[in-house]
Design a protein around this motif. Sequence first.
Motif, PDB file in Angstrom:
ATOM      1  N   SER A   1      -4.245   1.966   2.669  1.00 49.70           N
ATOM      2  CA  SER A   1      -4.096   1.994   4.131  1.00 49.70           C
ATOM      3  C   SER A   1      -3.519   0.678   4.634  1.00 49.70           C
ATOM      4  O   SER A   1      -3.765  -0.383   4.053  1.00 49.70           O
ATOM      5  CB  SER A   1      -5.440   2.259   4.817  1.00 49.70           C
ATOM      6  OG  SER A   1      -6.356   1.218   4.546  1.00 49.70           O
ATOM      7  N   ASN A   2      -2.767   0.768   5.731  1.00 54.77           N
ATOM      8  CA  ASN A   2      -2.129  -0.400   6.324  1.00 54.77           C
ATOM      9  C   ASN A   2      -3.130  -1.186   7.173  1.00 54.77           C
ATOM     10  O   ASN A   2      -4.208  -0.689   7.520  1.00 54.77           O
ATOM     11  CB  ASN A   2      -0.947   0.048   7.194  1.00 54.77           C
ATOM     12  CG  ASN A   2       0.021  -1.084   7.489  1.00 54.77           C
ATOM     13  OD1 ASN A   2      -0.130  -2.205   6.994  1.00 54.77           O
ATOM     14  ND2 ASN A   2       1.022  -0.805   8.289  1.00 54.77           N
TER      15      ASN A   2
ATOM     16  N   TYR B   1       0.832  -1.204   0.000  1.00 53.28           N
ATOM     17  CA  TYR B   1       0.000   0.000   0.000  1.00 53.28           C
ATOM     18  C   TYR B   1       0.869   1.258   0.000  1.00 53.28           C
ATOM     19  O   TYR B   1       2.067   1.209   0.299  1.00 53.28           O
ATOM     20  CB  TYR B   1      -0.887   0.029   1.251  1.00 53.28           C
ATOM     21  CG  TYR B   1      -0.135   0.406   2.504  1.00 53.28           C
ATOM     22  CD1 TYR B   1      -0.206   1.700   3.021  1.00 53.28           C
ATOM     23  CD2 TYR B   1       0.685  -0.516   3.159  1.00 53.28           C
ATOM     24  CE1 TYR B   1       0.511   2.055   4.156  1.00 53.28           C
ATOM     25  CE2 TYR B   1       1.397  -0.168   4.289  1.00 53.28           C
ATOM     26  CZ  TYR B   1       1.310   1.120   4.787  1.00 53.28           C
ATOM     27  OH  TYR B   1       2.029   1.475   5.904  1.00 53.28           O
TER      28      TYR B   1
ATOM     29  N   ALA C   1      -0.171   5.193   1.542  1.00 54.72           N
ATOM     30  CA  ALA C   1      -1.262   5.945   2.163  1.00 54.72           C
ATOM     31  C   ALA C   1      -1.303   7.404   1.714  1.00 54.72           C
ATOM     32  O   ALA C   1      -2.317   8.075   1.900  1.00 54.72           O
ATOM     33  CB  ALA C   1      -1.142   5.874   3.684  1.00 54.72           C
TER      34      ALA C   1
ATOM     35  N   CYS D   1      -5.733  -4.767   5.333  1.00 57.61           N
ATOM     36  CA  CYS D   1      -4.933  -3.835   4.541  1.00 57.61           C
ATOM     37  C   CYS D   1      -5.624  -3.569   3.203  1.00 57.61           C
ATOM     38  O   CYS D   1      -6.286  -4.442   2.642  1.00 57.61           O
ATOM     39  CB  CYS D   1      -3.543  -4.426   4.306  1.00 57.61           C
ATOM     40  SG  CYS D   1      -2.406  -3.325   3.436  1.00 57.61           S
TER      41      CYS D   1
ATOM     42  N   CYS E   1       2.232  -4.551   3.763  1.00 56.54           N
ATOM     43  CA  CYS E   1       1.156  -4.508   4.753  1.00 56.54           C
ATOM     44  C   CYS E   1       1.585  -5.229   6.032  1.00 56.54           C
ATOM     45  O   CYS E   1       2.301  -6.231   5.992  1.00 56.54           O
ATOM     46  CB  CYS E   1      -0.108  -5.169   4.207  1.00 56.54           C
ATOM     47  SG  CYS E   1      -0.880  -4.264   2.843  1.00 56.54           S
TER      48      CYS E   1
END
Length: 219
Positions: free
Chosen positions: A114-115, A82, A84, A110, A95
């Motif tokens: 976003s994590n 990912y 962000a 994830c 992730c």
Amino acid sequence: MCFLELRTTRLKSAKMMNRGCLLIFSIITTQLMPFKEALECMMGEYKVNGQCCPTCHPGYRVHETCSLMTGTTCVPCDPGTYTAHRSGLKDCLQCKVCDPAFGLVTRRECSPISNTVCGCSPGYFCTNMKDDDCEMCVAHRVCTPGQYVKSRGTERNNTICEECQAGTFSPNGTLDQCLPWTKFSSSINEVPSSTEAMSLLRPLVEALQITEELPKIGS
């Protein structure tokens, strides 16, 4: 003879001009170096190879940097990775994995933008919380016999135990309050009736029934 002298003069002039050009180029390059190093990119750009290129949107990474004729080429993040924020990253971030060995469970999966967000398993509390994401969980404290549970553990706080005061007891440390001891007669000749005996033992029986109904910590 004159022709040879003229040709020699022209060659000397050409060499001098070449040397002059090289000197000027060297001076210009030297003067421009501080400007190149001090290059400041605008918001939404990143510096690469002495130039400013557009950044990629969240969920994307840089595939090819920009040039004088083309902009930055961006591609989506691979599964399990990912970004962000807008960035000039060539590789997306890995992730996070919520490891059950540390008492962690997945609160939110994830996504490309976003994590993973981790929380604590039942019976555990977080010892390292960052923006609602837990890094590590620890099992709740278990109160021992002679203690009562002053405050039961949550995902953010540990269990708080307190010692029973004089004249009270807790058979296994799972009660919310200690029970009072029943006073027996000090006379050795006085034997309580069965009704009195049941009355004396009732607090202990009730305590044991309560503890059997309580769920086990961590279940």
